[in-house]
Design a protein around this motif. Structure first.
Motif, PDB file in Angstrom:
ATOM      1  N   ARG A  92       0.814  -1.218   0.000  1.00 29.18           N
ATOM      2  CA  ARG A  92       0.000   0.000   0.000  1.00 29.18           C
ATOM      3  C   ARG A  92       0.851   1.275   0.000  1.00 29.18           C
ATOM      4  O   ARG A  92       0.566   2.235  -0.699  1.00 29.18           O
ATOM      5  CB  ARG A  92      -0.912  -0.028   1.235  1.00 29.18           C
ATOM      6  CG  ARG A  92      -1.899   1.090   1.240  1.00 29.18           C
ATOM      7  CD  ARG A  92      -2.858   1.012   2.380  1.00 29.18           C
ATOM      8  NE  ARG A  92      -3.647   2.224   2.438  1.00 29.18           N
ATOM      9  CZ  ARG A  92      -4.426   2.552   3.425  1.00 29.18           C
ATOM     10  NH1 ARG A  92      -4.551   1.738   4.462  1.00 29.18           N
ATOM     11  NH2 ARG A  92      -5.102   3.675   3.414  1.00 29.18           N
ATOM     12  N   ASN A  93       1.900   1.221   0.799  1.00 28.49           N
ATOM     13  CA  ASN A  93       2.744   2.397   0.927  1.00 28.49           C
ATOM     14  C   ASN A  93       3.414   2.757  -0.397  1.00 28.49           C
ATOM     15  O   ASN A  93       3.342   3.895  -0.862  1.00 28.49           O
ATOM     16  CB  ASN A  93       3.792   2.126   2.015  1.00 28.49           C
ATOM     17  CG  ASN A  93       4.235   3.418   2.653  1.00 28.49           C
ATOM     18  OD1 ASN A  93       3.500   4.409   2.611  1.00 28.49           O
ATOM     19  ND2 ASN A  93       5.439   3.421   3.191  1.00 28.49           N
ATOM     20  N   SER A  96       0.949   4.056  -2.925  1.00 28.20           N
ATOM     21  CA  SER A  96       0.357   5.377  -2.673  1.00 28.20           C
ATOM     22  C   SER A  96       1.134   6.509  -3.358  1.00 28.20           C
ATOM     23  O   SER A  96       0.588   7.576  -3.603  1.00 28.20           O
ATOM     24  CB  SER A  96       0.241   5.632  -1.175  1.00 28.20           C
ATOM     25  OG  SER A  96       1.536   5.704  -0.637  1.00 28.20           O
TER      26      SER A  96
END
Ligand code: ATP
Length: 339
Positions: A92-93, A96
């Motif tokens: 996710r990081n 993003s």
């Protein structure tokens, strides 16, 4: 190049069964029972870089749940997905930095700060180089015409002003994929149109993949190349918007105010929905006639004081799709897939 790939993606929510009364509440505490809600079931599709994809469906169909999985907010119960080569919920990081998202019903701007401060904070979060950030920010301020309210706290902005800031904020880090969940909800026609133009400009100039959910047929018609329709968690239609338009978006509503009260109206492809003094609501079947033809036929007999042309709500189009394919037709054929 594929920017989104989704295979057999599914999400079920486990919910505690609520029992009535005091004894029921105690029993639920001691020996809780659960029910399962299937929100998304076996969804498979992919999108190439630069495509604008409309992800449609009635309320509760599973659109937001799918977006939440694709942006890494939710873990799926089954299946796989890749966005720009990353597994959204595991990376996710990393992801993003490459995607942007706008949720029409949920602001990402700091409510008590002016938009310029949110931009500043986001530049830090995305670790943008100062000079790149300033250049990008100024370009977005100019395009989105944010100058007059850049220093006004967000809570004092109108919905249209806020939405322009929301989209600009989501673009600061030049995302390759942009998720837009109801970006024009509650906006007036002029602001909607401006926001659509800005999204189209972005798509043309930067080749951004756009994944859009909307209940507004105009958004889909004007912005998207392709539409995927989901209902009860399953995909029931996946094809070009042009095909969807030809088959299902065949009616427009025309509202007129005439100078004098109209008599009987017998025009091909035109059905009178409502007549109220000099006011008239018509449904025009664009498969049988054009708006222009219908209006010129009316103008031959009456003076038009005011006219508006509206798309039918998305729900009507989806209902029509079901009507055509048969009720309970969750397993609608996937029409000629995009090559
Ligand atoms: N956290 C949750 N717990 C339990 N059920 C949920 C949860 N989130 C969503 N659901 C259920 O999953 C189904 C799909 O919801 P989702 O929000 O994805 O629909 P949607 O297509 O985005 O609808 P809308 O157009 O109304 O926003 C709905 O029946 C909803 O009630």
């Amino acid at each position: 190049m594929e920017s989104i790939r989704v295979e057999q993606l599914g999400k079920s929510f486990r919910m505690k069964k609520k029992e009535e009364g005091f004894i029921g509440s105690v029993r639920a505490l001691v020996r809780p029972q659960y029910t399962e809600k299937v929100a998304v079931e076996g969804v498979t599709f992919s999108a190439v870089q630069g495509e604008t994809l409309a992800f449609l469906g009635p309320n509760g169909a599973g659109k937001s749940t799918t977006i939440k999985m694709l942006t890494g907010i939710l873990h799926p119960s089954t299946g796989e997905a890749e966005v720009l080569g990353c597994c959204p919920w595991k990376e996710r990081n990393k992801l993003s930095y490459q995607i942007g998202s706008v949720f029409g019903q949920k602001s990402q701007l700091w409510y008590h700060l002016p938009p310029i401060d949110t931009f500043e904070l986001m530049s830090r979060i995305y670790e943008l180089r100062r000079s790149d950030y300033i250049k990008r920010r100024d370009d977005l301020i100019e395009r989105f015409e944010l100058g007059p309210y850049l220093h006004t706290t967000v809570r004092k902005l109108s919905l249209g002003e806020r939405m322009r800031c929301e989209i600009a904020a989501s673009l600061l880090h030049r995302p390759q994929v942009l998720f837009l969940d109801e970006p024009t909800i509650g906006l007036d026609v002029v602001v909607k149109q401006r926001i659509r133009e800005l999204i189209l400009e972005l798509k043309r100039e930067e080749g951004t993949t756009i994944f859009l959910t909307s209940h507004d047929a105009g958004d889909i018609e004007r912005l998207c190349d392709r539409a995927i329709v989901i209902n009860h968690g399953r995909i029931v239609f996946d094809n070009r918007v042009q095909v969807m338009k030809q088959r299902f978006m065949t009616h427009k509503t025309v509202r007129l105010v005439l100078e004098d009260e109209p008599g009987e109206m017998n025009l091909e492809g035109v059905t009178v929905l409502e007549k109220n003094g000099t006011g008239l609501s018509l449904s025009v079947d664009t498969g049988l006639t054009t708006i222009e033809t219908a209006l010129s036929q009316i103008m031959a007999a009456h003076r038009i004081v005011d006219v508006t042309v509206e798309d039918p709500p998305m729900e009507d189009i989806i209902t029509r799709m079901y009507g055509d394919y048969g009720k309970g037709g969750m397993e609608l054929e996937l029409l000629e897939q995009i090559g």
